[in-house]
Every structure is written in structure tokens, then in C-alpha cells.
Write a protein that holds these residues in place. Structure first.
Motif, PDB file in Angstrom:
ATOM      1  N   VAL A 195       0.922  -1.117   0.089  1.00 57.56           N
ATOM      2  CA  VAL A 195       0.329  -0.325   0.029  1.00 57.56           C
ATOM      3  C   VAL A 195       0.766   1.269  -0.175  1.00 57.56           C
ATOM      4  O   VAL A 195       2.119   1.433   0.299  1.00 57.56           O
ATOM      5  N   PRO A 196      -0.050   2.543  -0.287  1.00 58.34           N
ATOM      6  CA  PRO A 196       1.202   3.328  -0.620  1.00 58.34           C
ATOM      7  C   PRO A 196       1.610   3.808   0.946  1.00 58.34           C
ATOM      8  O   PRO A 196       0.844   3.962   2.184  1.00 58.34           O
ATOM      9  N   TYR A 197       2.807   4.447   1.651  1.00 62.16           N
ATOM     10  CA  TYR A 197       3.767   4.643   2.387  1.00 62.16           C
ATOM     11  C   TYR A 197       4.413   5.700   2.689  1.00 62.16           C
ATOM     12  O   TYR A 197       5.101   6.039   1.408  1.00 62.16           O
ATOM     13  N   GLU A 198       4.603   6.550   3.316  1.00 65.07           N
ATOM     14  CA  GLU A 198       6.057   7.525   2.823  1.00 65.07           C
ATOM     15  C   GLU A 198       6.328   7.339   4.424  1.00 65.07           C
ATOM     16  O   GLU A 198       6.252   6.886   5.642  1.00 65.07           O
ATOM     17  N   THR A 199       7.807   7.093   4.759  1.00 70.04           N
ATOM     18  CA  THR A 199       8.763   6.814   5.864  1.00 70.04           C
ATOM     19  C   THR A 199       9.317   8.911   5.954  1.00 70.04           C
ATOM     20  O   THR A 199       9.672   9.394   5.463  1.00 70.04           O
ATOM     21  N   VAL A 200       9.816   8.462   7.142  1.00 67.31           N
ATOM     22  CA  VAL A 200      10.069  10.218   7.819  1.00 67.31           C
ATOM     23  C   VAL A 200      11.447   9.846   9.255  1.00 67.31           C
ATOM     24  O   VAL A 200      11.062   8.852   9.471  1.00 67.31           O
ATOM     25  N   GLY A 201      12.285  10.305   8.998  1.00 69.73           N
ATOM     26  CA  GLY A 201      13.416  10.164  10.493  1.00 69.73           C
ATOM     27  C   GLY A 201      12.416  11.155  11.974  1.00 69.73           C
ATOM     28  O   GLY A 201      12.684  12.409  10.779  1.00 69.73           O
ATOM     29  N   LEU A 202      12.428  10.657  11.997  1.00 68.34           N
ATOM     30  CA  LEU A 202      12.247  11.027  13.745  1.00 68.34           C
ATOM     31  C   LEU A 202      12.642  11.135  15.003  1.00 68.34           C
ATOM     32  O   LEU A 202      13.531   9.876  14.648  1.00 68.34           O
ATOM     33  N   VAL A 203      13.202  11.855  16.032  1.00 68.62           N
ATOM     34  CA  VAL A 203      13.978  11.569  16.556  1.00 68.62           C
ATOM     35  C   VAL A 203      13.250  12.251  17.873  1.00 68.62           C
ATOM     36  O   VAL A 203      13.163  13.490  17.326  1.00 68.62           O
ATOM     37  N   GLY A 204      13.321  11.676  19.810  1.00 75.47           N
ATOM     38  CA  GLY A 204      12.814  11.678  20.946  1.00 75.47           C
ATOM     39  C   GLY A 204      12.016  10.947  20.880  1.00 75.47           C
ATOM     40  O   GLY A 204      12.095   9.870  20.514  1.00 75.47           O
ATOM     41  N   ASP A 205      10.978  11.357  21.891  1.00 75.58           N
ATOM     42  CA  ASP A 205      10.410  10.325  22.610  1.00 75.58           C
ATOM     43  C   ASP A 205       9.233   9.861  21.308  1.00 75.58           C
ATOM     44  O   ASP A 205       8.632  10.315  21.010  1.00 75.58           O
ATOM     45  N   PRO A 206       9.002   8.278  20.901  1.00 71.95           N
ATOM     46  CA  PRO A 206       8.639   7.772  19.869  1.00 71.95           C
ATOM     47  C   PRO A 206       6.924   8.547  19.774  1.00 71.95           C
ATOM     48  O   PRO A 206       6.472   8.959  18.870  1.00 71.95           O
ATOM     49  N   ALA A 207       5.683   8.752  21.091  1.00 72.92           N
ATOM     50  CA  ALA A 207       4.960   8.295  20.928  1.00 72.92           C
ATOM     51  C   ALA A 207       5.029   9.646  20.575  1.00 72.92           C
ATOM     52  O   ALA A 207       3.663   9.895  20.047  1.00 72.92           O
ATOM     53  N   ASP A 208       5.539  10.698  21.393  1.00 74.78           N
ATOM     54  CA  ASP A 208       5.250  11.852  21.547  1.00 74.78           C
ATOM     55  C   ASP A 208       5.855  12.644  19.429  1.00 74.78           C
ATOM     56  O   ASP A 208       4.692  13.147  18.449  1.00 74.78           O
ATOM     57  N   GLU A 209       6.424  12.264  19.665  1.00 75.16           N
ATOM     58  CA  GLU A 209       6.859  12.544  17.354  1.00 75.16           C
ATOM     59  C   GLU A 209       5.861  11.977  16.950  1.00 75.16           C
ATOM     60  O   GLU A 209       5.948  12.459  15.897  1.00 75.16           O
ATOM     61  N   VAL A 210       5.100  10.768  17.393  1.00 78.35           N
ATOM     62  CA  VAL A 210       4.205  10.428  16.146  1.00 78.35           C
ATOM     63  C   VAL A 210       3.265  11.167  16.261  1.00 78.35           C
ATOM     64  O   VAL A 210       3.142  11.296  15.169  1.00 78.35           O
ATOM     65  N   THR A 211       2.459  11.337  17.310  1.00 77.51           N
ATOM     66  CA  THR A 211       1.298  11.975  17.621  1.00 77.51           C
ATOM     67  C   THR A 211       1.277  13.637  17.168  1.00 77.51           C
ATOM     68  O   THR A 211       0.774  14.292  16.424  1.00 77.51           O
ATOM     69  N   TYR A 258       3.594  14.663  15.100  1.00 80.46           N
ATOM     70  CA  TYR A 258       4.182  14.588  13.555  1.00 80.46           C
ATOM     71  C   TYR A 258       2.420  13.913  12.557  1.00 80.46           C
ATOM     72  O   TYR A 258       2.686  14.893  11.525  1.00 80.46           O
ATOM     73  N   ALA A 259       1.904  13.633  13.586  1.00 80.40           N
ATOM     74  CA  ALA A 259       0.790  12.889  12.472  1.00 80.40           C
ATOM     75  C   ALA A 259      -0.155  14.235  12.781  1.00 80.40           C
ATOM     76  O   ALA A 259      -1.335  14.824  11.802  1.00 80.40           O
ATOM     77  N   ASP A 260      -0.147  14.928  13.419  1.00 82.60           N
ATOM     78  CA  ASP A 260      -1.159  16.495  14.242  1.00 82.60           C
ATOM     79  C   ASP A 260      -0.813  18.006  12.561  1.00 82.60           C
ATOM     80  O   ASP A 260      -1.635  18.481  11.992  1.00 82.60           O
ATOM     81  N   GLU A 261       0.418  17.494  12.467  1.00 86.08           N
ATOM     82  CA  GLU A 261       1.666  18.638  11.555  1.00 86.08           C
ATOM     83  C   GLU A 261       0.954  18.334  10.641  1.00 86.08           C
ATOM     84  O   GLU A 261       0.766  18.649   9.826  1.00 86.08           O
ATOM     85  N   GLN A 262       0.958  17.128   9.976  1.00 86.64           N
ATOM     86  CA  GLN A 262       0.128  16.793   8.677  1.00 86.64           C
ATOM     87  C   GLN A 262      -1.160  16.359   8.343  1.00 86.64           C
ATOM     88  O   GLN A 262      -1.415  15.864   7.303  1.00 86.64           O
ATOM     89  N   ASP A 263      -1.583  16.904   9.560  1.00 81.87           N
ATOM     90  CA  ASP A 263      -3.483  16.764   9.310  1.00 81.87           C
ATOM     91  C   ASP A 263      -4.253  15.210   9.416  1.00 81.87           C
ATOM     92  O   ASP A 263      -4.303  15.277   7.707  1.00 81.87           O
ATOM     93  N   ALA A 264      -2.812  13.967   9.738  1.00 78.83           N
ATOM     94  CA  ALA A 264      -3.305  12.909   9.234  1.00 78.83           C
ATOM     95  C   ALA A 264      -4.930  12.145   9.316  1.00 78.83           C
ATOM     96  O   ALA A 264      -5.843  13.257  10.231  1.00 78.83           O
ATOM     97  N   SER A 265      -5.131  11.522   8.569  1.00 82.01           N
ATOM     98  CA  SER A 265      -7.091  10.872   8.824  1.00 82.01           C
ATOM     99  C   SER A 265      -6.474   9.773   9.945  1.00 82.01           C
ATOM    100  O   SER A 265      -7.867   9.317  10.964  1.00 82.01           O
ATOM    101  N   TYR A 266      -4.987   9.060  10.113  1.00 84.78           N
ATOM    102  CA  TYR A 266      -5.238   7.889  11.212  1.00 84.78           C
ATOM    103  C   TYR A 266      -4.117   8.033  11.196  1.00 84.78           C
ATOM    104  O   TYR A 266      -3.310   8.230  10.831  1.00 84.78           O
ATOM    105  N   ILE A 267      -3.499   6.492  11.932  1.00 83.04           N
ATOM    106  CA  ILE A 267      -2.159   6.331  13.291  1.00 83.04           C
ATOM    107  C   ILE A 267      -2.331   4.976  13.081  1.00 83.04           C
ATOM    108  O   ILE A 267      -2.997   4.257  13.016  1.00 83.04           O
ATOM    109  N   VAL A 268      -1.130   3.844  12.507  1.00 80.09           N
ATOM    110  CA  VAL A 268      -1.543   2.866  12.036  1.00 80.09           C
ATOM    111  C   VAL A 268      -0.175   2.449  13.413  1.00 80.09           C
ATOM    112  O   VAL A 268       0.843   3.244  13.030  1.00 80.09           O
ATOM    113  N   VAL A 269      -0.483   1.708  14.379  1.00 80.04           N
ATOM    114  CA  VAL A 269       0.669   1.257  14.949  1.00 80.04           C
ATOM    115  C   VAL A 269       0.569  -0.160  14.888  1.00 80.04           C
ATOM    116  O   VAL A 269      -0.244  -1.408  14.406  1.00 80.04           O
ATOM    117  N   SER A 270       1.099  -1.269  15.448  1.00 80.67           N
ATOM    118  CA  SER A 270       2.088  -2.503  15.070  1.00 80.67           C
ATOM    119  C   SER A 270       2.802  -2.876  16.369  1.00 80.67           C
ATOM    120  O   SER A 270       3.909  -2.292  16.896  1.00 80.67           O
TER     121      SER A 270
END
Length: 107
Positions: free
Chosen positions: A42-58, A60-72
Motif C-alpha cells: 500500500v502507499p506509504y511515506e517514511t520519515v526520520g523522527l528523533v525523540g520520544d516515539p509516542a510524542d514524535e508520532v502524534t 507529526y500526525a497533527d502537523e500532517q493533518d493525518a486521517s489516522y495512525i497505524v500502530v503495530s
């Protein structure tokens, strides 16, 4: 990139002739993310984030106006599978968009 991966990269960088700057560290994190999802069809984009993983992901999702986040969550014992790891749990609790959780089947 986890803290230990960052420290390992920093130690490797410190031993090199020219230490890595933050742009190179983020690039290395993006490459690690790319390796982790390279089998997706499926289409995806990878980015390099450094810091607290949960904080960085949330954030980044806010900055990108993400429709949803997928975690595994990481693979765990049968009992452990009922519980999320602290990063996945923190994303579930703090994200401003829906969060989808998947369990990757072991081959």
C-alpha cells in the motif's frame, strides 16, 4: 528511532572522522523505517523522527493533518498480546485522530 538506536548511531558517529549531524541522523532513522515497511503493498511515506516515539508520532500526525495512525505492537507472549506496549498505548491515548492497531502475523 529508539533511544538505544540513537545512542548506537551516536557512538558510531563519534568514532568516525566526521560526526553525524541531526539531518544525517534523521535520514538514518528514515532508512530504518523504510527497511521495516518495505514489504507493504500500500502507499506509504517514511520519515526520520528523533525523540520520544509516542510524542514524535502524534505531533507529526497533527502537523500532517493525518486521517489516522497505524500502530503495530511488538510481538509478545500470549498474555502480553492482550496489552499494548507503552509507546502504542501512549499513541492510542494521546492521538487527536483515530488509531488503528494491527498485529503482524509471524511467518
Amino acid at each position: 528511532m529508539t533511544r538505544s538506536e540513537f545512542v548506537d548511531l551516536g557512538l558510531t558517529s563519534a568514532q568516525a572522522e566526521k560526526p553525524k549531524d541531526m539531518v544525517e541522523i534523521r535520514s538514518a532513522a528514515a532508512e530504518m523505517a523504510e527497511d521495516a515497511v518495505s514489504g507493504l503493498s500500500v502507499p506509504y511515506e517514511t520519515v526520520g523522527l528523533v525523540g520520544d516515539p509516542a510524542d514524535e508520532v502524534t505531533e507529526y500526525a497533527d502537523e500532517q493533518d493525518a486521517s489516522y495512525i497505524v500502530v503495530s505492537p511488538r510481538r509478545r507472549s500470549r498474555t502480553g498480546k492482550m496489552l499494548f506496549g507503552s509507546v502504542a498505548q501512549s499513541i492510542l491515548l494521546n492521538a487527536s485522530c483515530p488509531v488503528v492497531s494491527t498485529l503482524v502475523a509471524q511467518e
